[in-house]
Scaffold this motif. Structure first.
Motif: not given
Length: 206
Positions: A90-103, A197-206
């Motif tokens: 999931i963590d590696n698929a999200l940047p491919l779909i939505f990009g790695s920048d903060t939304k 905002s939401v960004y991919v790295g947030m998953s590491g905080s939870y």
């Protein structure tokens, strides 16, 4: 508290630490964000669509990853590694779909708050508290007051005995994973609304 609801649901049934919980949490937030854009600003339909999608992800995580491990009698460490693998995908698929920048979240709220002993508390924090208490209440009522809840309790206490009593434990476990993913979606959406905002790295905080 919001994040822990879905996490504790899986642990209570399978005694498995779901290492993908944080990833599904952020997946739910991203799905709401993506569906909101796709549905041209309809937040509630976006949230509903996100809950359906992540519920399906939870279902497939159990059926494709954990169920084969249960059939082989694998130790709980193997289940942890399996959920870790799901989170990694999931963590590696999200940047491919939505990009790695903060939304930036277009449906975020910016409510004013009140000051208590020198600390500013946003009114939206009370909303988060209310949602958390509401979800805990709903889960508790389902677990302790319904036939489905009784089946979940029986499965969590003794998987083999539950099967001998005629409970479809495969279905119960899959439903539990789906419910956990749906709860994580609600939680992830609310938390990202709070932080705007939401960004991919947030998953590491939870």
């Amino acid at each position: 508290a919001l994040v822990a609801i879905g996490f504790s649901l899986i642990f209570g049934v399978l005694r498995v630490i779901n290492m993908a919980n944080g990833s599904i949490f952020i997946l739910g937030a991203y799905m709401t964000f993506g569906m909101y854009s796709l549905l041209k600003g309809n937040f509630w339909f976006a949230l509903l669509a996100a809950m359906i999608i992540t519920g399906l992800v939870g279902f497939l995580s159990d059926r494709l990853v954990l169920q084969p491990l249960r059939k082989k009698g694998a130790p709980f460490q193997a289940h942890m590694v399996g959920t870790l693998g799901v989170g990694f995908v999931i963590d590696n698929a999200l940047p491919l779909i939505f990009g790695s920048d903060t939304k930036g979240i277009p449906y975020s709220v910016d409510w004013r708050g009140l000051e208590v002993f020198g600390t500013n508390i946003s009114y939206f924090q009370f909303v988060i508290l209310g949602v958390a208490l509401g979800l805990v209440t709903i889960v508790s009522l389902v677990i302790y007051k319904t036939k489905l809840g009784n089946a979940i309790l029986a499965t969590s206490q003794n998987l083999m005995a539950a099967q001998l009593m005629g409970i479809n434990t495969r279905r119960i476990i899959s439903v539990t994973f789906m419910a956990s993913a749906v709860l994580s979606t609600i939680s992830g959406t609310i938390v990202t609304m709070y932080y705007h905002s939401v960004y991919v790295g947030m998953s590491g905080s939870y």
